[in-house]
Design a protein around this motif. Sequence first.
Motif, PDB file in Angstrom:
ATOM      1  N   SER A  76       0.947  -1.279   0.035  1.00 59.86           N
ATOM      2  CA  SER A  76       0.182  -0.209  -0.085  1.00 59.86           C
ATOM      3  C   SER A  76       0.953   1.185   0.032  1.00 59.86           C
ATOM      4  O   SER A  76       0.435   2.267  -0.529  1.00 59.86           O
ATOM      5  N   ALA A  77       2.037   1.184   0.574  1.00 62.81           N
ATOM      6  CA  ALA A  77       2.912   2.300   0.944  1.00 62.81           C
ATOM      7  C   ALA A  77       3.937   2.356  -0.605  1.00 62.81           C
ATOM      8  O   ALA A  77       4.542   3.382  -0.577  1.00 62.81           O
ATOM      9  N   LYS A  78       3.993   1.194  -0.949  1.00 66.72           N
ATOM     10  CA  LYS A  78       4.971   0.948  -2.276  1.00 66.72           C
ATOM     11  C   LYS A  78       6.463   1.593  -1.686  1.00 66.72           C
ATOM     12  O   LYS A  78       7.098   2.148  -2.349  1.00 66.72           O
ATOM     13  N   ARG A  79       6.783   0.621  -0.603  1.00 66.37           N
ATOM     14  CA  ARG A  79       8.118   0.857   0.020  1.00 66.37           C
ATOM     15  C   ARG A  79       8.536  -0.452   0.849  1.00 66.37           C
ATOM     16  O   ARG A  79       7.874  -0.957   1.438  1.00 66.37           O
ATOM     17  N   TYR A  80       9.647  -0.642   1.128  1.00 68.30           N
ATOM     18  CA  TYR A  80      10.139  -1.430   2.067  1.00 68.30           C
ATOM     19  C   TYR A  80      10.298  -0.889   3.335  1.00 68.30           C
ATOM     20  O   TYR A  80      10.779   0.331   3.588  1.00 68.30           O
ATOM     21  N   VAL A  81       9.719  -1.426   4.418  1.00 70.52           N
ATOM     22  CA  VAL A  81       9.744  -1.137   5.781  1.00 70.52           C
ATOM     23  C   VAL A  81      10.554  -2.234   6.547  1.00 70.52           C
ATOM     24  O   VAL A  81      10.522  -3.147   6.441  1.00 70.52           O
ATOM     25  N   ARG A  82      11.086  -1.516   7.816  1.00 63.45           N
ATOM     26  CA  ARG A  82      11.770  -2.116   8.762  1.00 63.45           C
ATOM     27  C   ARG A  82      10.924  -3.381   9.465  1.00 63.45           C
ATOM     28  O   ARG A  82       9.811  -2.769   9.718  1.00 63.45           O
ATOM     29  N   ALA A  83      11.418  -4.366   9.468  1.00 63.18           N
ATOM     30  CA  ALA A  83      10.725  -5.261  10.166  1.00 63.18           C
ATOM     31  C   ALA A  83      10.527  -4.929  11.585  1.00 63.18           C
ATOM     32  O   ALA A  83      11.477  -4.367  12.270  1.00 63.18           O
ATOM     33  N   ALA A  84       9.411  -5.506  12.297  1.00 61.35           N
ATOM     34  CA  ALA A  84       9.118  -5.024  13.613  1.00 61.35           C
ATOM     35  C   ALA A  84       9.963  -5.823  14.506  1.00 61.35           C
ATOM     36  O   ALA A  84      10.411  -6.780  14.483  1.00 61.35           O
TER      37      ALA A  84
END
Length: 84
Positions: A76-84
């Motif tokens: 949805s954000a079209k980006r890679y996010v840091r894992a929690a």
Amino acid sequence: MPTVAELKSRIAELEGLIYKPDAERRQWFIGDHLAREGSIRRGDIMETFGVSTPQASKDIQVWLDAHPGAMSYDTSAKRYVRAA
């Protein structure tokens, strides 16, 4: 206030970045950007280093191979996010 040893260490780290090949600099950038911002997109790499979309994608894949599970793609954000 940082100690002299800490300052010398940081200076050595920064000087090392100047002499790193571009691919290594991009790998460092991905990890640093992810740590600071919590996410990264191909455009961040492309804008910073002037590389193509396929090269930015490859750089991200190389980073993911070296750090499995450290980030995931948010569609949805079209980006890679840091894992929690």
